[in-house]
Design an enzyme around this catalytic site. Structure first.
Site, PDB file in Angstrom:
ATOM      1  N   GLY A 169       7.341   9.711  -3.961  1.00 39.71           N
ATOM      2  CA  GLY A 169       8.596  10.438  -3.850  1.00 39.71           C
ATOM      3  C   GLY A 169       9.589   9.684  -3.020  1.00 39.71           C
ATOM      4  O   GLY A 169       9.474   8.474  -2.809  1.00 39.71           O
ATOM      5  N   ASP A 190      -1.899   9.403  12.052  1.00 45.66           N
ATOM      6  CA  ASP A 190      -1.127   8.180  11.739  1.00 45.66           C
ATOM      7  C   ASP A 190       0.023   8.051  12.731  1.00 45.66           C
ATOM      8  O   ASP A 190       1.190   7.937  12.357  1.00 45.66           O
ATOM      9  CB  ASP A 190      -0.615   8.234  10.303  1.00 45.66           C
TER      10      ASP A 190
END
Length: 779
Positions: free
Chosen positions: A413, A589
């Site tokens: 996306g 992350d």
């Protein structure tokens, strides 16, 4: 209970004792503890003529069916061969003129008979230390009861002082005996024996301690053996060479050298530990060896500035095949056909397997944030985001949203700049960022974006999180409307501002030129590594001019960064991570690329898995069946796939290094390979970044503790960094930080020319001595 009732209860208790004393003469000690299978004597003697001298339970229940006893008016009652089931409260009973009279209560406890010596075990059978080093040895013993002894003795049968810890688990008594040598000497060498004994006997476990004057590395050929080991074998056979490694401290690296370049399909090297020993075994195995692979093979080991080498001579003899006789041609043709057919079928299966594997390896979009629902130690049960509710109050009319330029694009996306009419209040235009999937998105990816929306709603708002402002889920593709951060991601923001940072802090352009060249080199490398992926671009507020650009003409840049900004970015991210931790959320992350910077220079944590093509991003390395940001991951995440809040703390330490190096890649010039993983497992850490105060580097090292429980919490980190900020620290403390950086810059400036001269003559490891070992070991 009133005074009269207490007095009545006391009389009830005293009356039986006085009446019983008139019939029996009872031994004062009525608590009897005997071992299983032994006789139990109840010393109760009738003082008057009586009949039916017998034994009863105090509660008048039936005696155990297998209980046998003998009565003697001169000795008392003897219970024969007591069993564990005989535990209870007993009375001696007689009849006087037809009335039953009982003695005082005897409390009988039967303990389990010890039939075997205690169990004993030690962790290792042998160990080695250099004179002056510490040594700790642990001995674990267990026994059914406390009637046993555990002690340590040396080779001279002298008892050593130890520290014992006693626990009872499932009816067994466990003793952990620990001896400590703060400074090992030659006199401590020899056998150290843990001895434990009870009535049934004793057991021992021995540890042999070797004490040396200095570190050493010794290599002994195991296969084949001998001072000059030689191997002769035929072509096509398997060669196996083995070397025993005796070294202290353990070797840092060991490699085999062969006459020809190693073929990974036939060569296999292993390095394994000998069970219950400090020694190791290195093995080289070569399948289907060829005649041209004859020659000298050697194994080289390095450790503690010492190296050692051992060599093997290998002779491979050529095998000649005579042509087959004429009558075997038909069979040879048939075998050839069968072989070709089998090969074709096998090739088809391999191609099918590759296709299946490629399909499974195709990355799928998923939000990396995980919310813990239930935890049991390190076993977590995460909330299923599909089951979280979606509140329609977050729904925003699609026709009031005007999309603009693309800020970031990935495999699944993109994130675009947009304006929203009436988001905050009627007729008010708000600049926002919008997440959306590509038109080719699958159903799984659409569900994943909805999961991200529900997780953001579940977490709520915070000043240091990229907050959700609204969503469009009806009448078209799902759109997530979030806060707009005009400066883009923190990583590229730091790299853009690096040249002007030195101008602002040190009032010089010399260091800025160094950083400008470094950033240009990194950008050049990124152009070759990344395809179909853009970093999060810097946006621009409406009406924003060009006054914020870096100055090249010697004037100071009013928008330049200083040390305050770096400290505030560190504090902002710590506050955001502390908020996520309070919500039981694991980020997984944490990195500068996943932090955005708002127009007011506030750092906000986000997750750009949607707008990042990890297949072509060099920061994500193949590990098993996944691509992971291993340079940011903690050891337990890399080697055990274990993600916790403590593993986020490790990643936060790497992010701090990125901030105070102004956007440099962590572990510069270190390739992610087997040696990198070995460095991480052994506890190596990056050196202090150029612009990090000593206090911040201490926080980084705390975050990089190999033992997760020793890492600070995000709440602790927020407090430590807040103490360094100008508004909370003393003026002198902040001035000391500035002076520290100035001295560091002056030393950097002095060595800049010499570094440039020597740069061409150094290896990559010499150019960047970035690591050193910490005090923790990961087993």
């Amino acid at each position: 209970m009133n005074r009269e009732m207490l007095y009545a209860a006391l009389i009830v208790l005293l009356l039986p004792i006085s009446s019983q004393d008139g019939v029996f003469r009872v031994h004062q000690n009525r608590v009897i503890i005997q071992e299983e299978d032994s006789d139990v004597l109840l010393k109760c003697f009738p003082t008057i003529s009586a009949t039916h001298f017998t034994l009863r339970l105090a509660n008048d229940s039936a005696l155990p069916p297998d209980l046998h006893f003998m009565t003697d008016v001169t000795q008392g009652i003897v219970i024969r061969a007591a069993r564990l089931s005989y535990r209870g409260e007993y009375v001696c009973s007689v009849r006087v003129n037809g009335t039953r009279r009982d003695s005082s209560v005897f409390y009988v406890s039967i303990k389990k008979k010890v039939r075997f010596p205690p169990a004993v075990c030690v962790e290792v059978d042998e160990c080695v230390r250099v004179t002056g080093e510490k040594l700790q040895l642990t001995c674990n013993t267990s026994n059914p009861d406390h009637t046993f002894i555990t002690e340590w003795q040396n080779s001279s049968n002298q008892t050593l002082q130890d520290k014992k810890t006693i626990k009872t688990i499932d009816g067994m008594v466990h003793v952990m005996s620990v001896i400590n040598f703060l400074n090992v000497t030659k006199s401590n060498a020899g056998n150290l024996t843990c001895i434990t004994k009870n009535k049934a006997g004793k057991n021992t476990a021995t540890v042999f301690l070797r004490v040396t004057e200095k570190p050493y590395v010794s290599l002994t050929p195991l296969k084949p053996r001998g001072l000059k080991p030689t191997v002769e074998l035929m072509e096509g056979a398997t060669l196996e060479l083995m070397v025993e490694i005796d070294a202290h401290p353990p070797i840092q690296d060991g490699r085999w050298s062969t006459p020809r370049t190693k073929n990974t399909s036939t060569y296999m090297e292993t390095l394994s530990n000998i069970h219950r020993s400090y020694r190791q075994v290195a093995t080289l195995s070569i399948k289907r060896i060829r005649a041209d692979e004859s020659g000298w093979y050697s194994f080289n080991a390095w450790g503690a500035n010492i190296n050692a080498t051992t060599r093997f001579k290998v002779s491979v003899h050529h095998v000649s095949h005579p042509p087959p006789p004429p009558h075997a041609w038909t069979s040879q043709i048939f075998i050839t056909i069968i072989t070709a057919t089998s090969f074709t079928v096998m090739l088809l299966f391999i191609l099918l397997g590759v296709c299946v594997y490629r399909c499974k390896q195709t990355p799928k979009y998923e939000i990396r944030w995980k919310i813990i629902e239930v935890s049991n130690g390190n076993n977590y049960t995460y909330i299923d985001p599909t089951q979280l509710p979606y509140n329609t109050k977050w729904e925003f009319p699609r026709d009031r949203l005007m999309l603009g330029k693309v800020l970031g694009s990935g495999a699944f996306g993109k994130v675009v700049e947009a304006t929203a009419l009436g988001l905050e209040k009627d007729d008010h235009i708000t600049q926002v960022a919008v997440k959306m999937l590509k038109a080719s998105a699958h159903l799984e990816e659409k569900e994943a974006l909805m999961c991200e929306l529900k997780i953001l709603i579940h977490l709520g708002c915070h000043a240091n999180i990229v907050n959700l402002l609204g969503a469009c889920t009806h009448g078209g593709p799902v759109l997530l409307i979030t806060e707009f951060c005009s400066h883009g991601d923190l990583l590229n923001f730091l790299r853009r501002k690096a040249p002007s940072f030195s101008n602002s802090v040190f009032h010089t352009h010399k260091l800025s030129n160094i950083y400008r060249n470094l950033m240009e080199q990194q950008n050049h490398e990124n152009c070759h590594e990344i395809n179909s992926y853009m970093d999060m671009q810097q946006g621009r507020r409406s009406g924003e001019g060009t006054h914020g650009r870096d100055s090249e003409g010697g004037q100071r840049d009013p928008s330049a960064l200083n040390i305050q900004h770096l400290l505030r970015f560190s504090a902002h991210v710590a506050q955001g991570m502390n908020f996520l931790a309070s919500k039981n959320c694991i980020h997984r992350d944490v990195a500068a690329r996943n932090v955005l910077v708002s127009d007011s220079l506030v750092a906000k944590i986000c997750d750009f898995g949607l707008a990042r093509d990890i297949m072509n991003d060099s920061n994500y390395v193949v590990r098993g069946n996944a691509r992971l940001p291993v340079k940011w991951m903690s050891p337990e995440s890399i080697f055990e796939c274990l993600y916790t809040v403590q593993s986020d703390v490790w990643s936060y330490g790497i992010l701090l290094w990125e901030i105070f190096s102004l956007g440099r890649n962590p572990y510069p010039d270190v390739v992610v390979d087997a040696r990198f993983y070995k460095m991480i497992r052994c506890g190596y850490q990056m050196s202090q970044p150029d612009f990090a105060p000593n206090e911040m580097y201490k926080i980084m090292k705390m975050c990089w503790s190999l033992e997760p429980t020793l890492r600070p919490t995000f709440s602790n980190i927020v407090q430590m960094i807040s103490a360094l900020l100008p508004e909370t620290s003393t003026q002198q403390q902040y001035k000391n930080i500035q002076q520290e950086l100035t001295r560091k810059f002056e030393s950097m400036e002095c060595v800049t020319d010499k570094t440039n001269e020597d740069h061409r003559d150094k290896t990559s490891e010499e150019q960047c001595p970035l690591t050193h070992s910490n005090n923790y070991q990961l087993y």
